[in-house]
Design a protein around this motif. Structure first.
Motif, PDB file in Angstrom:
ATOM      1  N   PRO A   1       0.813  -1.225   0.000  1.00 16.35           N
ATOM      2  CA  PRO A   1       0.000   0.000   0.000  1.00 16.35           C
ATOM      3  C   PRO A   1       0.844   1.271   0.000  1.00 16.35           C
ATOM      4  CG  PRO A   1      -0.892  -1.585   1.544  1.00 16.35           C
ATOM      5  CD  PRO A   1       0.430  -2.125   1.105  1.00 16.35           C
ATOM      6  N   PHE A   2       1.983   1.246   0.665  1.00 17.38           N
ATOM      7  CA  PHE A   2       2.859   2.421   0.715  1.00 17.38           C
ATOM      8  C   PHE A   2       3.603   2.594  -0.600  1.00 17.38           C
ATOM      9  CE2 PHE A   2       2.020   1.146   5.038  1.00 17.38           C
ATOM     10  CZ  PHE A   2       1.685   2.352   5.635  1.00 17.38           C
ATOM     11  N   LEU A   3       4.062   1.492  -1.177  1.00 11.15           N
ATOM     12  CA  LEU A   3       4.752   1.555  -2.465  1.00 11.15           C
ATOM     13  C   LEU A   3       3.843   2.133  -3.540  1.00 11.15           C
ATOM     14  CD1 LEU A   3       7.141   0.815  -4.340  1.00 11.15           C
ATOM     15  CD2 LEU A   3       6.090  -1.465  -4.586  1.00 11.15           C
ATOM     16  N   TYR A   4       2.622   1.618  -3.625  1.00  6.81           N
ATOM     17  CA  TYR A   4       1.715   2.053  -4.689  1.00  6.81           C
ATOM     18  C   TYR A   4       1.111   3.426  -4.404  1.00  6.81           C
ATOM     19  CZ  TYR A   4       2.004  -2.169  -7.464  1.00  6.81           C
ATOM     20  OH  TYR A   4       2.464  -3.168  -8.288  1.00  6.81           O
ATOM     21  N   SER A   5       0.935   3.763  -3.146  1.00 11.13           N
ATOM     22  CA  SER A   5       0.430   5.093  -2.814  1.00 11.13           C
ATOM     23  C   SER A   5       1.429   6.172  -3.191  1.00 11.13           C
ATOM     24  CB  SER A   5       0.102   5.183  -1.321  1.00 11.13           C
ATOM     25  OG  SER A   5      -0.473   6.431  -1.008  1.00 11.13           O
ATOM     26  N   SER A   6       2.703   5.832  -3.208  1.00 15.02           N
ATOM     27  CA  SER A   6       3.742   6.800  -3.570  1.00 15.02           C
ATOM     28  C   SER A   6       3.710   7.144  -5.050  1.00 15.02           C
ATOM     29  CB  SER A   6       5.127   6.237  -3.219  1.00 15.02           C
ATOM     30  OG  SER A   6       5.513   5.232  -4.149  1.00 15.02           O
ATOM     31  N   GLY A   7       3.019   6.305  -5.843  1.00 11.58           N
ATOM     32  CA  GLY A   7       2.988   6.487  -7.283  1.00 11.58           C
ATOM     33  C   GLY A   7       3.877   5.500  -8.011  1.00 11.58           C
ATOM     34  N   ALA A   8       4.627   4.676  -7.257  1.00 13.65           N
ATOM     35  CA  ALA A   8       5.503   3.673  -7.852  1.00 13.65           C
ATOM     36  C   ALA A   8       4.774   2.335  -7.920  1.00 13.65           C
ATOM     37  CB  ALA A   8       6.787   3.553  -7.036  1.00 13.65           C
ATOM     38  N   ASP A   9       5.460   1.315  -8.413  1.00 14.36           N
ATOM     39  CA  ASP A   9       4.941  -0.043  -8.388  1.00 14.36           C
ATOM     40  C   ASP A   9       6.108  -1.011  -8.256  1.00 14.36           C
ATOM     41  OD1 ASP A   9       6.069  -0.564 -10.963  1.00 14.36           O
ATOM     42  OD2 ASP A   9       4.270   0.226 -11.930  1.00 14.36           O
ATOM     43  N   MET A  10       5.818  -2.295  -8.322  1.00 19.90           N
ATOM     44  CA  MET A  10       6.854  -3.283  -8.028  1.00 19.90           C
ATOM     45  C   MET A  10       7.936  -3.337  -9.100  1.00 19.90           C
ATOM     46  SD  MET A  10       4.838  -6.855  -8.677  1.00 19.90           S
ATOM     47  CE  MET A  10       4.453  -7.433 -10.342  1.00 19.90           C
ATOM     48  N   TYR A  11       7.686  -2.763 -10.256  1.00 20.54           N
ATOM     49  CA  TYR A  11       8.690  -2.748 -11.320  1.00 20.54           C
ATOM     50  C   TYR A  11       9.519  -1.465 -11.314  1.00 20.54           C
ATOM     51  CZ  TYR A  11       5.921  -6.648 -13.073  1.00 20.54           C
ATOM     52  OH  TYR A  11       5.256  -7.852 -13.195  1.00 20.54           O
ATOM     53  N   ASN A  12       9.231  -0.571 -10.367  1.00 21.19           N
ATOM     54  CA  ASN A  12       9.942   0.706 -10.297  1.00 21.19           C
ATOM     55  C   ASN A  12      10.494   0.963  -8.905  1.00 21.19           C
ATOM     56  OD1 ASN A  12       9.369   2.038 -13.052  1.00 21.19           O
ATOM     57  ND2 ASN A  12       7.340   1.369 -12.386  1.00 21.19           N
ATOM     58  N   MET A  13      11.119  -0.054  -8.330  1.00 18.50           N
ATOM     59  CA  MET A  13      11.651   0.065  -6.980  1.00 18.50           C
ATOM     60  C   MET A  13      12.790   1.081  -6.876  1.00 18.50           C
ATOM     61  SD  MET A  13      10.058  -1.587  -4.660  1.00 18.50           S
ATOM     62  CE  MET A  13      11.300  -1.525  -3.371  1.00 18.50           C
TER      63      MET A  13
END
Length: 419
Positions: free
Chosen positions: A214-226
């Motif tokens: 939830p924190f990763l995606y809320s930031s505007g990023a995703d699992m392919y843009n770590m």
């Protein structure tokens, strides 16, 4: 090349058991088999074998509803329930031996792996003819959709929300946080002595990835843009809260069940967790005044999606097996099933069947957040991607690396998997 990849995947899964996503499941020492004698239709009884990893209550319920339907429609079911940690191993062994079920229960982050191995059948055309696709949550359907084709249907969904102790918030004269800045501020004000303001599970396994999503995606990023600035900011945010003392340093060892225990014992004023904790809270701390809210957001609202689906195995007779899928995925079947065992239906039109779902403020938060829940995977490389992410979490939270270095190293690993 695809055949080589598939063989490698099978061997990897035989060597190591893939982890599940979301809720912990009970692990029993032996499989359970249950069946029924079907009533013949036009002189034929159709035998169907289904593999699952249900706990006892859900296994019994599923067996009963399938037996009842089977007796009326000419089907005889053999339902085999393995321990959660063993089911993927059984599929991998079945791929080698050729002994697989007709219908397979698949954890939502593993679908792509089984599609790559050639184990699952494309049911896109059948779902289209059925005409019920639009009734499912898009986020739930995404877990069984690979390259635009459907290889199964979700039978349940779960997601994460913010739980909070309303009495503690009132005592501190603070409101329920809606943004990251508010979460950090409120958590700090709620931190005192043995009470931390906020808790979540960040262990060195898939649960850590699940709770971080939830924190990763809320930031505007995703699992392919770590390696992006947004992803780095999400990890840095959690590290800053730990450094400020609002999060316990022990979160790197806590499971989601551990986090709930901390919340119940009053050692955490707020926590991130899923709907499976509701019965435990109601039973164990009936006097605790707790509520739920969306997870505080940065750039956008986000949660994480857990759950499972069912797929028809590649060589199964789709014409004979599709009526079984239609029954299992029917609005009323899913409503009754998930309501009975305390899960969330993946169909939007199933919610109306039970007034306690409609009238319950807590459940409404979960149903709403299904619309914003990020899917873990689906990717053939999900296990390795998750490992890269939770490793970055561990390295950052323990101070082994900066958030920037940990995220960039994770990005290198993930990009290597995509080649």
């Amino acid at each position: 090349m695809k055949k080589v990849i598939s063989v490698v995947l099978v061997l990897l899964m035989l060597g190591t058991l893939l982890s599940g996503c979301g809720k912990n499941q009970a692990e029993n020492s032996s499989e359970k088999e249950k069946g029924t004698n079907g009533t013949k239709v036009d002189g034929e009884t159709i035998d169907v074998e289904i593999w699952v990893y249900f706990e006892d209550k859900e296994c019994d319920y599923f067996t009963d509803i399938m037996n009842t339907w089977g007796e009326e429609n000419g089907y005889k079911f053999k339902i085999v329930s393995y321990p959660f940690a063993d089911l993927n191993k059984q599929y991998a062994m079945g791929m080698v031996s050729g002994e697989l079920p007709d219908i397979a229960m698949i954890n939502n982050c593993d679908t792509a792996s089984y599609v790559e191995m050639g184990m699952l059948q494309d049911i896109t055309e059948k779902v289209g003819e059925w005409g019920q696709k639009e009734n499912f949550y898009d986020t739930s359907l995404n877990t069984t959709t690979i390259d635009g084709k459907l290889y199964g249907l979700p039978y349940n969904s779960n997601c994460l929300v913010l739980y909070y102790d309303e009495d503690l918030l009132k005592e501190a004269n603070v409101s329920v946080p809606k943004s990251w800045d508010e979460l950090a501020d409120v958590a700090q004000q709620l931190t005192k002595q043995n009470q931390y303001g906020f808790a979540l599970a960040l262990p060195n396994n898939d649960e850590g990835t699940f709770q971080y999503f939830p924190f990763l995606y809320s930031s505007g990023a995703d699992m392919y843009n770590m390696g992006s600035k947004d992803a780095i900011s999400s990890l840095q945010f959690l590290k800053d809260m730990m450094d400020a003392g609002a999060i316990s340093t022990e979160v790197i060892n806590w499971s989601q069940a551990d986090v709930c225990q901390q919340f119940m014992q009053g050692n955490a004023a707020m926590m991130i967790n899923g709907p499976w904790q509701i019965p435990l809270l109601e039973e164990s701390v009936p006097d605790k005044n707790w509520k739920c809210a969306p997870i505080p957001a940065d750039k956008e609202q986000a949660s994480a999606l857990g759950g499972e689906g069912f797929s028809i195995v590649k060589d199964g007779d789709i014409e004979k097996l599709w009526p079984v899928m239609e029954f299992m995925m029917d609005k009323d079947t899913l409503a009754d099933w998930t309501h009975e065992v305390g899960k969330l239906p993946p169909r939007k039109d199933a919610i109306d069947k039970y007034s306690d779902w409609l009238d319950d403020e807590i459940m409404q938060v979960f149903f709403d957040q299904l619309n914003y829940a990020a899917v873990l995977g689906p990717s053939v490389n999900w296990s390795e991607i998750s490992t890269a992410i939770y490793t970055a979490l561990q390295e950052t939270m323990t101070g082994q690396k900066t958030a920037e270095d940990a995220c960039k190293d994770a990005q290198i690993k993930i990009e290597g998997l995509m080649k």
